[in-house]
Design a protein around this motif. Structure first.
Motif, PDB file in Angstrom:
ATOM      1  N   ARG A 226      47.380  47.639  45.638  1.00  0.00           N
ATOM      2  CA  ARG A 226      47.049  47.693  47.066  1.00  0.00           C
ATOM      3  C   ARG A 226      45.568  47.379  47.307  1.00  0.00           C
ATOM      4  O   ARG A 226      45.213  46.742  48.311  1.00  0.00           O
ATOM      5  CB  ARG A 226      47.407  49.073  47.618  1.00  0.00           C
ATOM      6  N   LEU A 227      44.716  47.809  46.372  1.00  0.00           N
ATOM      7  CA  LEU A 227      43.287  47.501  46.484  1.00  0.00           C
ATOM      8  C   LEU A 227      43.058  45.998  46.428  1.00  0.00           C
ATOM      9  O   LEU A 227      42.280  45.450  47.225  1.00  0.00           O
ATOM     10  CB  LEU A 227      42.518  48.193  45.355  1.00  0.00           C
ATOM     11  N   VAL A 297      48.307  31.829  40.354  1.00  0.00           N
ATOM     12  CA  VAL A 297      46.839  31.810  40.378  1.00  0.00           C
ATOM     13  C   VAL A 297      46.347  32.783  41.437  1.00  0.00           C
ATOM     14  O   VAL A 297      46.791  32.742  42.594  1.00  0.00           O
ATOM     15  CB  VAL A 297      46.296  30.395  40.673  1.00  0.00           C
ATOM     16  N   ALA A 298      45.438  33.676  41.041  1.00  0.00           N
ATOM     17  CA  ALA A 298      44.826  34.629  41.968  1.00  0.00           C
ATOM     18  C   ALA A 298      43.530  34.034  42.502  1.00  0.00           C
ATOM     19  O   ALA A 298      42.662  33.619  41.717  1.00  0.00           O
ATOM     20  CB  ALA A 298      44.557  35.948  41.263  1.00  0.00           C
ATOM     21  N   GLU A 299      43.402  33.982  43.823  1.00  0.00           N
ATOM     22  CA  GLU A 299      42.217  33.402  44.450  1.00  0.00           C
ATOM     23  C   GLU A 299      41.554  34.423  45.378  1.00  0.00           C
ATOM     24  O   GLU A 299      42.221  35.254  45.987  1.00  0.00           O
ATOM     25  CB  GLU A 299      42.593  32.157  45.254  1.00  0.00           C
ATOM     26  N   HIS A 300      40.221  34.297  45.476  1.00  0.00           N
ATOM     27  CA  HIS A 300      39.472  35.170  46.385  1.00  0.00           C
ATOM     28  C   HIS A 300      38.280  34.400  46.924  1.00  0.00           C
ATOM     29  O   HIS A 300      37.392  33.988  46.163  1.00  0.00           O
ATOM     30  CB  HIS A 300      38.991  36.428  45.657  1.00  0.00           C
ATOM     31  N   ASN A 330      36.631  43.466  39.220  1.00  0.00           N
ATOM     32  CA  ASN A 330      36.781  44.726  39.960  1.00  0.00           C
ATOM     33  C   ASN A 330      37.788  44.618  41.099  1.00  0.00           C
ATOM     34  O   ASN A 330      38.200  45.629  41.670  1.00  0.00           O
ATOM     35  CB  ASN A 330      35.424  45.163  40.521  1.00  0.00           C
ATOM     36  N   LEU A 331      38.217  43.384  41.419  1.00  0.00           N
ATOM     37  CA  LEU A 331      39.208  43.190  42.480  1.00  0.00           C
ATOM     38  C   LEU A 331      40.638  43.354  41.971  1.00  0.00           C
ATOM     39  O   LEU A 331      41.587  43.214  42.741  1.00  0.00           O
ATOM     40  CB  LEU A 331      39.036  41.800  43.103  1.00  0.00           C
ATOM     41  N   MET A 332      40.792  43.639  40.704  1.00  0.00           N
ATOM     42  CA  MET A 332      42.086  43.909  40.092  1.00  0.00           C
ATOM     43  C   MET A 332      43.114  42.783  40.309  1.00  0.00           C
ATOM     44  O   MET A 332      44.273  43.040  40.636  1.00  0.00           O
ATOM     45  CB  MET A 332      42.667  45.241  40.617  1.00  0.00           C
TER      46      MET A 332
END
Length: 422
Positions: A226-227, A297-300, A330-332
């Motif tokens: 959830r974070l 793929v995780a994007e931020h 740290n964004l998990m």
């Protein structure tokens, strides 16, 4: 002990079920990357000891007849001077084991009837240990039956049996028993110290609703998922027919190199990953029933920070490969990646999600692989501990090869990691 008949075949009755390592799709993929393979239909009969009147209700006291498919991979070495035949995640135990719940009841206080009376449920139990003799002979005799079908330069047949245990101790006890049987019966069977497939893993059941699956996780893992969502991490899924696939594979490979530098591991060439995902999409598009390969793929905020590659089949979903950046950990993102893949696997119809490799133990914070163990175990799965690789030598040169293999593993897993400060 066994009556075995073998027929070579090019047809599979279950092209998208069972272990993915035995599917025609995976085997044909491996032939494009240094391997060859053959598929067989195996029939065997295990005659019972008919004079054992005290065990008439024991399933092991009746003739056993089984038919199954078997893929045998072959890898050549030293400019084709010798080769190893490899059988991943097969064979299974001859007899079906008694369910854990029935074993617990048999050694507990018994069952309570409707009248309130306590009755014993002790009965004949079938466990891996009760059929270790039959299993040891199955590996030995199956090897002898397969030998005429294999390349003449084959020096050993290597099995990664589909036999799992609830604890490492149960697994180690079973392996010890197989060693003792091989010694007393003068079988060629040998436990390899270098396992090919990860013998230890955790299987996350995909039964129930997504809420129920998440409820089985550690509370901290639910919080991390959830974070990650709250912080704006987005997960994008790519298949082998996506127009920008090549660009995403490039990024995945960059992340893989970054991960390897951090953890001291190695990986395949970029072409390996690209071929795997593209071939899956091409075969599905042509109407074939094959496993589905996906890249997540995780994007931020424009940064691609983590990625995983998965395989979905009718029985299992596999977390094949993963990589992550040193930035924004740290964004998990890895928690959200796995959770997204699990939801997609459930929708696809897979029965469980295999994290595919973990330390056999690691709950203790002082354990060198505590972090990896906790990351995979806390998704709420059931830990499984398979036997690892067993070899049946065919030629005398096997001893030299096996020694060289152990030295190579020691060099990469111990020496090189110490040199890199890990």
């Amino acid at each position: 002990m066994y009556e075995i008949s073998i027929k070579e075949t090019n047809f599979s009755k279950s092209p998208n079920s069972g272990s993915f390592l035995q599917t025609p799709f995976w085997c044909e993929f491996k032939t494009r990357h240094g391997w060859s393979y053959r598929r067989f239909e195996i029939n065997y009969v295990l005659p019972a000891e008919k004079d054992d009147k005290e065990c008439e209700k024991n399933p092991q006291a009746e003739d056993l007849k089984k038919t199954f498919e078997l893929a045998v991979l072959n890898r050549s070495f030293a400019k084709n001077i010798f080769s190893i035949a490899y059988i991943p995640l097969m064979p299974e135990l001859p007899f079906e084991c008694t369910p854990d719940s029935e074993i617990d009841a048999a050694f507990g206080d018994g069952e309570i009837t409707e009248e309130g009376e306590q009755v014993s449920v002790l009965k004949e139990l079938v466990t891996p240990e009760t059929q270790s003799i039959e299993f040891a002979f199955l590996l030995e005799e199956l090897s002898k039956a397969l030998k005429p079908f294999l390349p003449k330069n084959t020096i050993a047949i290597r099995f990664d049996p589909a036999v799992g245990f609830n604890t490492p101790e149960d697994r180690d006890l079973f392996n010890f028993g197989i060693r003792q049987i091989a010694k007393s019966e003068k079988l060629k069977l040998k436990k390899n110290k270098v396992d090919i497939q990860p013998p230890d893993s955790t299987l996350v059941s995909l039964e129930g609703t997504t809420e129920q699956i998440m409820a089985r996780m550690h509370s901290k893992w639910r919080y991390n998922i959830r974070l990650s969502e709250k912080k704006g991490v987005k997960i994008n899924r790519y298949l082998g027919n996506d127009v920008n696939l090549s660009e995403k594979i490039d990024k995945f490979y960059e992340l893989t190199k970054e991960t390897n530098a951090r953890d001291g591991n190695s990986s395949h060439e970029k072409s390996y990953y690209l071929d795997l995902i593209k071939s899956s999409a091409e075969e599905i598009a042509s109407g074939k029933d094959v496993p589905l390969i996906s890249l997540y793929v995780a994007e931020h905020e424009g940064d691609e920070i983590a990625s995983i590659m998965t395989l979905f089949s009718k029985d299992e979903a596999i977390y094949l490969y993963g990589a992550s950046s040193n930035n924004k950990r740290n964004l998990m993102p890895n928690h959200l990646l796995q959770w997204t893949a699990m939801q997609d696997a459930k929708e696809y119809g897979s029965k469980y999600y295999d994290m595919y490799g973990m330390p056999p133990e690691g709950k203790n914070e002082n354990h060198p692989m505590h972090g990896l163990y906790m990351f995979k175990a806390n998704f709420g799965g059931k830990n499984i501990h398979r036997t690892g690789s067993w070899d049946v030598p065919v030629k005398g040169i096997y001893g030299l090869y096996n020694s060289a293999e152990q030295i190579r593993a020691w060099w990469h897993k111990v020496v090189m990691k110490k040199i890199r400060g890990r």
